[in-house]
Design an enzyme around this catalytic site. Structure first.
Site, PDB file in Angstrom:
ATOM      1  N   ARG A  59      57.058  29.039  83.539  1.00 25.17           N
ATOM      2  CA  ARG A  59      58.032  30.128  84.183  1.00 25.17           C
ATOM      3  C   ARG A  59      59.067  29.604  85.085  1.00 25.17           C
ATOM      4  NH1 ARG A  59      53.742  32.484  82.651  1.00 25.17           N
ATOM      5  NH2 ARG A  59      53.098  30.235  83.063  1.00 25.17           N
ATOM      6  N   THR A  60      58.717  28.473  85.967  1.00 25.97           N
ATOM      7  CA  THR A  60      59.619  28.261  87.028  1.00 25.97           C
ATOM      8  C   THR A  60      60.820  27.480  86.323  1.00 25.97           C
ATOM      9  OG1 THR A  60      57.616  27.771  88.228  1.00 25.97           O
ATOM     10  CG2 THR A  60      59.423  26.785  89.000  1.00 25.97           C
ATOM     11  N   LYS A  84      59.488   4.598  82.422  1.00 27.26           N
ATOM     12  CA  LYS A  84      59.910   3.281  82.391  1.00 27.26           C
ATOM     13  C   LYS A  84      59.779   2.699  83.932  1.00 27.26           C
ATOM     14  CE  LYS A  84      63.557   4.319  79.198  1.00 27.26           C
ATOM     15  NZ  LYS A  84      64.956   4.639  79.476  1.00 27.26           N
ATOM     16  N   ARG A  87      59.760  19.577  89.786  1.00 24.46           N
ATOM     17  CA  ARG A  87      58.399  19.878  90.047  1.00 24.46           C
ATOM     18  C   ARG A  87      57.707  18.507  89.886  1.00 24.46           C
ATOM     19  NH1 ARG A  87      54.920  24.002  87.232  1.00 24.46           N
ATOM     20  NH2 ARG A  87      55.654  25.412  88.853  1.00 24.46           N
ATOM     21  N   HIS A 139      54.451  25.936  96.779  1.00 26.25           N
ATOM     22  CA  HIS A 139      55.526  26.300  95.619  1.00 26.25           C
ATOM     23  C   HIS A 139      56.217  27.346  96.200  1.00 26.25           C
ATOM     24  CE1 HIS A 139      56.767  27.375  91.735  1.00 26.25           C
ATOM     25  NE2 HIS A 139      55.674  27.634  91.194  1.00 26.25           N
TER      26      HIS A 139
HETATM   27  N1   CP Z   1      53.970  30.514  88.252  1.00 25.44           N
HETATM   28  C1   CP Z   1      54.265  29.069  87.673  1.00 25.44           C
HETATM   29  O1   CP Z   1      54.434  28.383  88.547  1.00 25.44           O
HETATM   30  O2   CP Z   1      54.366  29.152  86.423  1.00 25.44           O
HETATM   31  P1   CP Z   1      54.782  27.433  85.662  1.00 25.44           P
HETATM   32  O3   CP Z   1      53.864  26.755  85.835  1.00 25.44           O
HETATM   33  O4   CP Z   1      54.599  28.228  84.253  1.00 25.44           O
HETATM   34  O5   CP Z   1      56.114  27.413  86.073  1.00 25.44           O
END
Ligand code: CP
Length: 304
Positions: free
Chosen positions: A51-52, A80, A101, A129
């Site tokens: 999603r993100t 590396k 991320r 998040h």
């Molecule tokens: N909600 C969420 O962060 O989903 P993903 O881990 O798929 O990005």
């Protein structure tokens, strides 16, 4: 130049403006179709995501921009031994904004200190998040019409769930919110959060059984047990199906209660709940695109 590391990086007034922009994007998508012509988003994902990453990419493409990036540490020069600090210096030469991320708490913050483009924390370990929180708040505001005066239940892995930690930190700035934390003993909400709630006199309770609190909830935020943060497979297996929201439990809830989930779901919401009009988790995904479009425009200081 601004980054987004935590939902608290925006005041509630700024968030309100961002949500108004997101709702305008929802209602007038064509108006925004070329706002980011010539701009590039870099998605630097050292940890898996559906999603993100894809909603950030969809958001930039919807705005007329383009996308570069990597979707795992293994496919980048991190494999590396390149540091996050060096990587963001490269990315600053290639793109106008970066969503990062990382499994390590604070890694996007380190990147931000070395970056010459806005960096967005797209999830750092079990910490925060913030763009999921923007998504959650936009969903609540759009579907409930307000961000105050409700009782929210947060259920599942409250220890490791970064979406839960981010959402609570954002919600405590709104009036008359009560929290109900529903978790097994081993996955209780961290003490630093309950201490903060006590200091601010914000009502909360901690329970183990979901059924006993269902009737009082205005919102139920379900979460999966975060397998990737467990040290011990045996504990994960014991706890992973502790909660399963099904039709029988939904029958105990208010008619206008909303069920949210950041997704991915594993077993914690039975698929039989998906057709319940109170199940809002797939609508939440769509709001995630509008929230990220509004965020990109805001951080790039593009006025429409
Ligand atoms: N909600 C969420 O962060 O989903 P993903 O881990 O798929 O990005």
């Amino acid at each position: 130049m601004r980054h987004l590391m935590s939902p608290l990086d925006f005041t509630t007034e700024e968030l309100d403006k961002l949500f108004q922009l997101a709702n305008d994007i929802e209602n007038n998508p064509k108006k925004y179709a070329h706002c980011c012509d010539g701009k590039k988003l870099a998605t630097c994902f050292y940890e898996p995501s559906t999603r993100t990453r894809l909603s950030f990419e969809a958001a930039m493409i919807n705005l007329g921009g383009s996308v570069i990036g990597f979707s795992s540490a293994a496919s980048s020069s991190a494999s590396k031994g390149e540091s996050v600090s060096d990587t963001i210096r490269m990315i600053s030469c290639y793109a106008d904004i970066c969503a990062m991320r990382h499994p390590k708490e604070g890694a996007p913050m380190v990147a931000a200190t070395k970056s010459s483009i806005p960096v967005v924390n797209a999830g750092d370990g079990g910490h925060q998040h913030p763009t999921q929180t923007l998504t959650d708040l936009l969903t609540i505001r759009s579907l409930k019409g307000r961000l105050n005066n409700f009782t929210i239940g947060l259920c599942g892995d409250l220890k490791f769930g970064r979406t839960v930690h981010s959402l609570i930190s954002a919600l405590i700035r709104y009036e008359n919110i009560s929290f109900v934390f529903i978790s097994p003993e081993e996955l209780r909400i961290p003490e630093y959060i309950t201490e903060q709630l006590k200091e601010l006199n914000i009502p909360y309770e901690e329970v183990i059984r979901l059924e006993e609190v269902m009737p009082k909830l205005d919102l139920l935020y379900m979460t999966r047990v975060q397998q990737e943060r467990f040290f011990n497979e045996e504990d994960y297996i014991r706890l992973k199906d502790f909660y399963i929201l099904d039709k029988a439990k939904m029958s105990l809830a208010k008619d206008d209660m909303l069920v949210l989930h950041p997704l991915p779901r594993v077993n914690e919401i039975s698929v039989e709940v998906d057709d319940d009009p109170r199940a809002a988790y797939f609508r939440q995904v769509q709001y995630g695109v509008y929230a990220r479009m509004a965020l990109i425009l805001t951080l790039l200081e593009i006025e429409v």
